[in-house]
Design a protein around this motif. Structure first.
Motif, PDB file in Angstrom:
ATOM      1  N   GLY A  25      31.287  43.676 -33.696  1.00 18.66           N
ATOM      2  CA  GLY A  25      31.798  42.980 -32.517  1.00 18.66           C
ATOM      3  C   GLY A  25      33.294  42.775 -32.492  1.00 18.66           C
ATOM      4  N   SER A  26      33.979  43.137 -33.575  1.00 19.83           N
ATOM      5  CA  SER A  26      35.436  42.949 -33.606  1.00 19.83           C
ATOM      6  C   SER A  26      36.044  43.772 -34.731  1.00 19.83           C
ATOM      7  CB  SER A  26      35.781  41.461 -33.822  1.00 19.83           C
ATOM      8  OG  SER A  26      35.272  41.007 -35.068  1.00 19.83           O
ATOM      9  N   ARG A  30      34.457  47.245 -34.733  1.00 17.75           N
ATOM     10  CA  ARG A  30      34.586  47.630 -33.320  1.00 17.75           C
ATOM     11  C   ARG A  30      35.277  48.981 -33.194  1.00 17.75           C
ATOM     12  NH1 ARG A  30      39.300  46.299 -30.181  1.00 17.75           N
ATOM     13  NH2 ARG A  30      38.985  46.669 -27.943  1.00 17.75           N
ATOM     14  N   GLU A  51      27.542  37.605 -27.529  1.00 15.88           N
ATOM     15  CA  GLU A  51      28.601  37.814 -26.533  1.00 15.88           C
ATOM     16  C   GLU A  51      29.632  38.834 -27.018  1.00 15.88           C
ATOM     17  OE1 GLU A  51      31.913  35.204 -23.991  1.00 15.88           O
ATOM     18  OE2 GLU A  51      30.629  34.235 -25.482  1.00 15.88           O
ATOM     19  N   LYS A  52      30.030  38.737 -28.277  1.00 15.35           N
ATOM     20  CA  LYS A  52      30.997  39.684 -28.834  1.00 15.35           C
ATOM     21  C   LYS A  52      30.417  41.091 -28.876  1.00 15.35           C
ATOM     22  CE  LYS A  52      33.249  38.527 -32.542  1.00 15.35           C
ATOM     23  NZ  LYS A  52      33.520  38.013 -33.914  1.00 15.35           N
ATOM     24  N   ASP A  54      27.994  42.322 -26.978  1.00 17.81           N
ATOM     25  CA  ASP A  54      27.830  42.822 -25.611  1.00 17.81           C
ATOM     26  C   ASP A  54      29.145  43.347 -25.044  1.00 17.81           C
ATOM     27  OD1 ASP A  54      25.151  42.212 -25.646  1.00 17.81           O
ATOM     28  OD2 ASP A  54      25.358  40.317 -24.560  1.00 17.81           O
ATOM     29  N   LYS A  55      30.237  42.686 -25.388  1.00 16.71           N
ATOM     30  CA  LYS A  55      31.547  43.118 -24.890  1.00 16.71           C
ATOM     31  C   LYS A  55      31.897  44.508 -25.427  1.00 16.71           C
ATOM     32  CE  LYS A  55      36.410  41.717 -24.626  1.00 16.71           C
ATOM     33  NZ  LYS A  55      37.424  40.680 -25.008  1.00 16.71           N
ATOM     34  N   ALA A  58      29.770  47.136 -23.776  1.00 16.71           N
ATOM     35  CA  ALA A  58      30.282  47.407 -22.429  1.00 16.71           C
ATOM     36  C   ALA A  58      31.494  48.330 -22.480  1.00 16.71           C
ATOM     37  CB  ALA A  58      30.630  46.105 -21.725  1.00 16.71           C
ATOM     38  N   GLU A  59      32.387  48.119 -23.441  1.00 13.66           N
ATOM     39  CA  GLU A  59      33.562  48.981 -23.596  1.00 13.66           C
ATOM     40  C   GLU A  59      33.136  50.423 -23.871  1.00 13.66           C
ATOM     41  OE1 GLU A  59      36.594  45.741 -25.762  1.00 13.66           O
ATOM     42  OE2 GLU A  59      35.694  47.376 -26.900  1.00 13.66           O
TER      43      GLU A  59
END
Length: 297
Positions: A25-26, A30, A51-52, A54-55, A58-59
């Motif tokens: 997620g980061s 990521r 949430e992280k 999912d972001k 999406a990217e």
């Protein structure tokens, strides 16, 4: 649409492969997820914050890649078992595992509580073991595969991070042991050891670590700079790829030479040393934004 990830690898190098990246997620996770999906992989990213995840999904989807998110606390053996089983059931295979997730907090040894020490060991060492074992038992023993673990520059000790240094040294040895035991199944196990990398993880630090230590890191590296997430991701991708089929049990240091030499050898100003940054969605950590602005003036 963003410009594509500028990977040096063949765009079809991981076509139809299924790869799990923990801590996706980061940061480095990521970035690695973006690079692998740009090369044709179906990537499953895991972490504790939906949430992280999912972001990032999406990217990747916006960029034309394939990604799927599963929340999982890697410190929980039962959650790890269930996550690996879900991936195999949903995608029908598991070609690679990147044990990227981990974390620690700055503390002097004499001030680390038993609970604090145990928490960091479990987060970095136990979780890595759970994931490796389940990937092997549930799929790779019968089908082969590649595992890449995350460790750190811990060869000279890790002052102010003794709990993390102990865990990371354990991961290095665990990597070697698994490479020997699991080679019979066609499973390669390697690790990467990043040094000081310009990643979002730097923004988790405060106080002297953020104000004094991080801004001074580059001057202690022979290459006179910090690394990029892409420079770690490309090493991970190489170790997962067909090009490294006869490499197992190694830990690649990605630190610009910072783990070498002695303090009595003065480092000169470096030249001819542009960083590689293939990640089209990368950004500098807030903690070093001011350093770049001052350098550019």
């Amino acid at each position: 649409m963003q410009k594509p990830y500028n990977s040096i690898f063949n765009p079809k190098a991981f076509q139809n492969q299924v790869i799990i990246i923990t801590g996706g997620g980061s940061g480095i996770g990521r970035c690695t997820a973006h690079e692998l999906t740009s090369l044709g992989a179906q990537v499953i990213i895991t972490g504790r914050t939906q949430e992280k995840l999912d972001k990032v999904v999406a990217e990747i989807t916006e960029d034309g890649g394939k990604a799927y998110a599963i929340t999982c606390d890697n410190r929980d053996e039962s959650q790890v078992k269930a996550m690996i089983a879900e991936v195999i059931e949903k995608f029908g295979r598991l070609d690679g595992l990147v044990n990227n997730a981990g974390g620690q907090f700055p503390a002097h040894l004499e001030k680390i509580s038993a609970n604090g020490f145990d928490a960091v060991i479990k987060n970095n060492l136990h979780a890595t073991f759970y994931l490796m074992r389940e990937a092997y038992n549930q799929w790779m023993e019968q089908h082969g595969g590649s595992i890449v673990n995350m460790t750190a520059d811990m060869w000279g000790g890790m002052p102010n991070m003794g709990h993390s240094g102990a865990a990371r040294a354990g991961v290095d040895n665990l990597t070697k042991t698994a490479a020997v035991e699991w080679g019979k199944s066609g499973v390669r196990v390697n690790a990467v050891a990043p040094g000081w990398i310009l990643s979002s993880g730097m923004d988790t630090y405060t106080g002297d670590m953020a104000e004094k230590v991080i801004p001074s890191m580059a001057q202690h590296v022979p290459l006179q700079r910090m690394g990029t997430e892409s420079e770690v991701s490309s090493a991970i991708v190489y170790l997962l790829s067909e090009a490294s089929k006869f490499i197992s049990g190694v830990t690649i240091r990605i630190d610009g030479g910072a783990s070498l030499g002695t303090r009595i050898f003065p480092l000169s100003t470096a030249k001819n040393n542009e960083a590689y940054n293939g990640f089209h969605r990368s950004f500098l950590p807030n903690v070093v934004q001011g350093l770049k602005e001052n350098k550019d003036e």
